[in-house]
Design an enzyme around this catalytic site. Structure first.
Site, PDB file in Angstrom:
ATOM      1  CB  SER A   1       8.105 -16.391  68.128  1.00 40.80           C
ATOM      2  OG  SER A   1       8.340 -15.178  68.462  1.00 40.80           O
ATOM      3  CG  ASP A   6      15.213 -13.694  66.044  1.00 41.91           C
ATOM      4  OD1 ASP A   6      14.350 -12.632  66.049  1.00 41.91           O
ATOM      5  OD2 ASP A   6      14.305 -14.658  66.382  1.00 41.91           O
ATOM      6  CG  HIS A  21      11.461 -14.523  64.478  1.00 42.10           C
ATOM      7  ND1 HIS A  21      11.794 -14.847  66.099  1.00 42.10           N
ATOM      8  CD2 HIS A  21      10.478 -14.346  64.554  1.00 42.10           C
ATOM      9  CE1 HIS A  21      10.822 -14.970  66.679  1.00 42.10           C
ATOM     10  NE2 HIS A  21       9.806 -14.825  65.889  1.00 42.10           N
TER      11      HIS A  21
HETATM   12  N1  GSH Z   1       4.835  -8.642  61.429  1.00 43.05           N
HETATM   13  C1  GSH Z   1       5.651  -9.682  60.935  1.00 43.05           C
HETATM   14  C2  GSH Z   1       6.481 -10.374  61.875  1.00 43.05           C
HETATM   15  C3  GSH Z   1       5.615 -11.387  62.884  1.00 43.05           C
HETATM   16  C4  GSH Z   1       6.520 -12.666  62.631  1.00 43.05           C
HETATM   17  O1  GSH Z   1       7.669 -12.705  62.470  1.00 43.05           O
HETATM   18  N2  GSH Z   1       5.522 -13.884  63.104  1.00 43.05           N
HETATM   19  C5  GSH Z   1       6.282 -15.003  62.866  1.00 43.05           C
HETATM   20  C6  GSH Z   1       6.044 -15.641  64.441  1.00 43.05           C
HETATM   21  S1  GSH Z   1       6.618 -14.696  65.722  1.00 43.05           S
HETATM   22  C7  GSH Z   1       5.621 -15.786  61.912  1.00 43.05           C
HETATM   23  O2  GSH Z   1       5.829 -16.917  62.016  1.00 43.05           O
HETATM   24  N3  GSH Z   1       5.070 -15.078  61.005  1.00 43.05           N
HETATM   25  C8  GSH Z   1       4.512 -15.781  59.743  1.00 43.05           C
HETATM   26  C9  GSH Z   1       5.303 -16.233  58.688  1.00 43.05           C
HETATM   27  O3  GSH Z   1       6.563 -15.858  58.802  1.00 43.05           O
HETATM   28  O4  GSH Z   1       4.679 -17.039  58.071  1.00 43.05           O
HETATM   29  C10 GSH Z   1       4.722 -10.704  60.382  1.00 43.05           C
HETATM   30  O5  GSH Z   1       3.459 -10.446  60.124  1.00 43.05           O
HETATM   31  O6  GSH Z   1       5.088 -11.864  59.939  1.00 43.05           O
END
Ligand code: GSH
Length: 293
Positions: free
Chosen positions: A158, A235, A270
């Site tokens: 991402s 996603d 995602h």
């Molecule tokens: N706001 C959401 C969406 C952000 C998101 O999907 N982040 C991805 C990277 S773009 C992620 O790896 N989040 C942490 C996880 O899922 O462990 C979150 O805090 O997870």
């Protein structure tokens, strides 16, 4: 300066070291995780191993992917170290730093900020490329397990996919290959990128383009791109137009740049279910270009 080892965790026959070091670039302590495969740590026949850098996405620390991306599973079989840097400085205590999840803390976007107050330490591009790699390879305790001559590859997810692609394109030869999971591929044309670039780089959109993989690929003169990109068709961020991988593909095609493989996967989202499903392919991609396969 040397790393402080916060903890050591066994993983797939190797070890994950949770480290911290003072950064002169960000002016803060920086957390970083380093995975050393069993081949490097063998008491009888230790081998110096090449390195894969994994850049994480929005909201992440070095922990998320170390815990659930499963890159270590394949890296341990091939003899590849993995470095998981953090996603921003922490502890600068800038006004507004923690007020949104897609800007400021854990959202450094792998650029060097030029606007106040962010230019005080939000310099994740220089931190990764100029400071962290030299620090790891030169470290008295950990550098001896690594072989810079064998090379360094880069990957990311991402925002980290954007980081991997752009650092690879901006520093030809520094990394032997690039791959990305669900990368923000054309940030100047998506809400995440526009917010980050306006905040860190100011209003001049010509400056933004210098940090956009789709724009950078048009000027690529390095031959075969050695790039693998995976995207899930379920996603939500892809569906919202935050990732725009088609724009990267189109730009590469128009510029006659070969060696970009973009794969679209039905049903994948995602999350780390997506990353862990395809992580072995990304490790193999790096390993191939690092001479391990
Ligand atoms: N706001 C959401 C969406 C952000 C998101 O999907 N982040 C991805 C990277 S773009 C992620 O790896 N989040 C942490 C996880 O899922 O462990 C979150 O805090 O997870």
């Amino acid at each position: 300066m040397a790393f402080t080892t916060k903890s050591t965790i066994a993983s797939f026959g190797g070890k994950l070291f949770k480290l911290s070091h003072p950064s002169t670039t960000t002016t803060t302590p920086m957390a970083v995780n380093l995975y050393l495969p069993p081949q490097a740590l063998s008491p009888t026949n230790p081998q110096r191993v090449p390195l894969l850098v994994y850049l994480s996405g929005l909201t992440c620390s070095p922990e998320n992917c170390s815990e659930k991306g499963f890159l270590q599973a394949r890296a341990s079989q091939l003899g590849l170290a993995i470095l998981y840097p953090d996603t921003s400085p922490r502890g600068l205590d800038l006004p507004g730093e923690a007020s949104s999840w897609d800007f400021g803390l854990a959202a450094g976007f792998y650029v060097d900020a030029t606007t106040e107050p962010w230019s005080k330490g939000y310099k994740m591009e220089s931190y990764i490329v100029k400071e962290l790699l030299d620090t790891v390879f030169g470290d008295a305790e950990y550098g001896k397990y690594l072989d810079r001559e064998k090379g360094v590859a880069i990957t990311g997810h991402s925002m980290g996919g954007h980081g991997a692609l752009t650092l690879y394109l901006k520093y030809p030869g520094l990394f032997k290959s690039v791959s990305a999971f669900a990368p923000i591929s054309n940030p100047v044309n998506c809400p995440w990128g526009q917010k980050a670039f306006k905040g860190y780089l100011g209003e001049d959109q010509e400056e933004w383009k210098k940090h956009d993989a789709t724009e950078l690929v048009r000027g690529w003169k390095g031959g075969d791109l050695k790039a693998l990109v995976d995207v899930g068709l379920a996603d939500g961020f892809y569906k919202q137009g935050q990732l725009l991988p088609e724009n990267l593909e189109k730009a590469a095609k128009e510029a006659g740049v070969e060696g970009l493989t973009v794969r679209y996967h039905e049903d994948y989202d995602h999350s780390y279910y997506f990353i862990s499903t395809f992580s072995a392919d990304h490790v193999d991609h790096a390993a191939k270009h690092l001479g391990l396969l």
